[in-house]
Write a protein that holds these residues in place. Structure first.
Motif, mmCIF file in Angstrom:
data_model
loop_
_atom_site.group_PDB
_atom_site.id
_atom_site.type_symbol
_atom_site.label_atom_id
_atom_site.label_comp_id
_atom_site.label_asym_id
_atom_site.label_seq_id
_atom_site.Cartn_x
_atom_site.Cartn_y
_atom_site.Cartn_z
ATOM 1 N N LYS A 35 0.830 -1.203 0.000
ATOM 2 C CA LYS A 35 0.000 0.000 0.000
ATOM 3 C C LYS A 35 0.867 1.257 0.000
ATOM 4 O O LYS A 35 1.856 1.333 0.716
ATOM 5 C CB LYS A 35 -0.903 -0.001 1.229
ATOM 6 N N GLY B 173 0.273 5.359 0.509
ATOM 7 C CA GLY B 173 -0.668 6.420 0.830
ATOM 8 C C GLY B 173 -0.379 7.700 0.079
ATOM 9 O O GLY B 173 0.763 7.974 -0.299
ATOM 10 N N ASP B 174 -1.429 8.505 -0.130
ATOM 11 C CA ASP B 174 -1.261 9.783 -0.815
ATOM 12 C C ASP B 174 -1.057 10.871 0.235
ATOM 13 O O ASP B 174 -1.972 11.626 0.574
ATOM 14 C CB ASP B 174 -2.477 10.088 -1.691
ATOM 15 N N PHE B 175 0.160 10.938 0.741
ATOM 16 C CA PHE B 175 0.467 11.918 1.780
ATOM 17 C C PHE B 175 0.446 13.340 1.241
ATOM 18 O O PHE B 175 0.125 14.276 1.978
ATOM 19 C CB PHE B 175 1.824 11.596 2.407
ATOM 20 N N GLU C 76 -5.676 11.260 10.237
ATOM 21 C CA GLU C 76 -5.687 10.438 9.026
ATOM 22 C C GLU C 76 -4.268 10.191 8.527
ATOM 23 O O GLU C 76 -3.933 9.086 8.076
ATOM 24 C CB GLU C 76 -6.516 11.137 7.945
ATOM 25 N N THR C 77 -3.427 11.208 8.624
ATOM 26 C CA THR C 77 -2.037 11.065 8.183
ATOM 27 C C THR C 77 -1.301 10.037 9.030
ATOM 28 O O THR C 77 -0.587 9.171 8.503
ATOM 29 C CB THR C 77 -1.310 12.418 8.255
ATOM 30 N N HIS D 85 -2.586 7.611 10.673
ATOM 31 C CA HIS D 85 -3.125 6.289 10.336
ATOM 32 C C HIS D 85 -2.476 5.767 9.058
ATOM 33 O O HIS D 85 -2.085 4.584 8.987
ATOM 34 C CB HIS D 85 -4.644 6.375 10.161
ATOM 35 N N GLU D 86 -2.354 6.634 8.053
ATOM 36 C CA GLU D 86 -1.729 6.222 6.789
ATOM 37 C C GLU D 86 -0.271 5.834 6.995
ATOM 38 O O GLU D 86 0.228 4.887 6.366
ATOM 39 C CB GLU D 86 -1.838 7.358 5.764
ATOM 40 N N GLN E 109 -0.180 2.362 8.201
ATOM 41 C CA GLN E 109 -0.693 1.360 7.282
ATOM 42 C C GLN E 109 0.101 1.245 5.982
ATOM 43 O O GLN E 109 -0.035 0.256 5.265
ATOM 44 C CB GLN E 109 -2.159 1.694 6.925
ATOM 45 N N THR E 110 0.925 2.245 5.685
ATOM 46 C CA THR E 110 1.581 2.318 4.379
ATOM 47 C C THR E 110 2.953 1.669 4.398
ATOM 48 O O THR E 110 3.762 1.918 5.301
ATOM 49 C CB THR E 110 1.707 3.788 3.932
ATOM 50 N N ARG F 225 9.173 7.940 7.341
ATOM 51 C CA ARG F 225 7.966 8.117 8.146
ATOM 52 C C ARG F 225 8.133 9.216 9.194
ATOM 53 O O ARG F 225 7.204 9.973 9.469
ATOM 54 C CB ARG F 225 7.603 6.799 8.825
#
Length: 215
Positions: free
Chosen positions: A11, A13-15, A63-64, A66-67, A70-71, A78
């Motif tokens: 996965k 993510g679109d950070f 949300e960030t 969380h991504e 998960q990413t 990170r």
């Protein structure tokens, strides 16, 4: 077969979209702060806008984070992602703290220096909004990013000068016509306004770190 293969890929993510969404809310809070200190429009509405945008930014940072958890594939380290979004969130938190102080002390009129600091806050938010999309290609945009962060640092220096000039004027007014409460309130508002500029400088430093590491 290709769809099955895509589902097996890690996965990503679109950070960048999250950064840009946060910056948009930041800009709206800065616009409200300018209107508030200029005495334009509905004071209560401006205060409410700043508070609402702070809550919206909290949702983006959650949300960030969380991504990040998960990413598997991220565009940057990170730690760099969480540091940048955290620094961005601090700017809106400081705007919200300023609005809270203004509401608490029932401040209805503002020194020229306070209004000018608010304008510089809006300028800084717009520079951040311009810089963030450029992070999608740091190597190509490194020079422009460095220019933008340099301008944000310059704005912070201007805020320091306005802070000192405003506090000096408040002190002289207090000396001529003693009003300890008015001086205390002015000092509190200037303190909060200066912290907004400091937070923007922290964002600029985080972006510069990404440029150094990736450009």
């Amino acid at each position: 077969m290709f769809g099955w293969f895509q589902r097996l890929l890690p996965k990503s993510g679109d950070f960048f979209a999250l950064f840009e969404r946060h910056a948009a809310k930041m800009g709206e809070a800065a616009d409200a702060l300018v209107a508030l200190t200029a005495g334009e429009g509905d004071r209560a509405a401006h205060l409410r806008t700043i508070h609402d945008r702070e809550h919206a930014c909290d949702e983006v940072i959650r949300e960030t984070l969380h991504e990040v958890r998960q990413t598997f594939l991220a565009p940057f380290d990170r730690g760099a992602i969480t540091s940048l979004i955290g620094a961005m969130d601090d700017t809106v938190d400081e705007m919200n703290s300023t609005a809270t102080a203004i509401d608490l002390f029932e401040v209805a009129s503002f020194d020229p220096q306070m209004r000018d600091i608010a304008l510089l806050t809006r300028d800084a938010s717009r520079l951040i909004a311009e810089a963030l999309p450029l992070l999608r290609d740091v190597e190509r945009n490194g020079h422009r990013l460095h220019e933008l962060t340099g301008r944000i640092v310059q704005l912070e220096g201007q805020v320091d000068g306005l802070h000192d000039a405003g506090m000096k004027a408040a002190f002289l007014a207090q000396k001529a016509k003693p009003d300890p409460l008015a001086f205390m309130v002015s000092r509190e508002i200037y303190k909060h306004l200066e912290r907004i500029a400091d937070a923007f400088e922290d964002v600029a430093n985080e972006i510069d770190s990404l440029v150094i590491d990736h450009a």
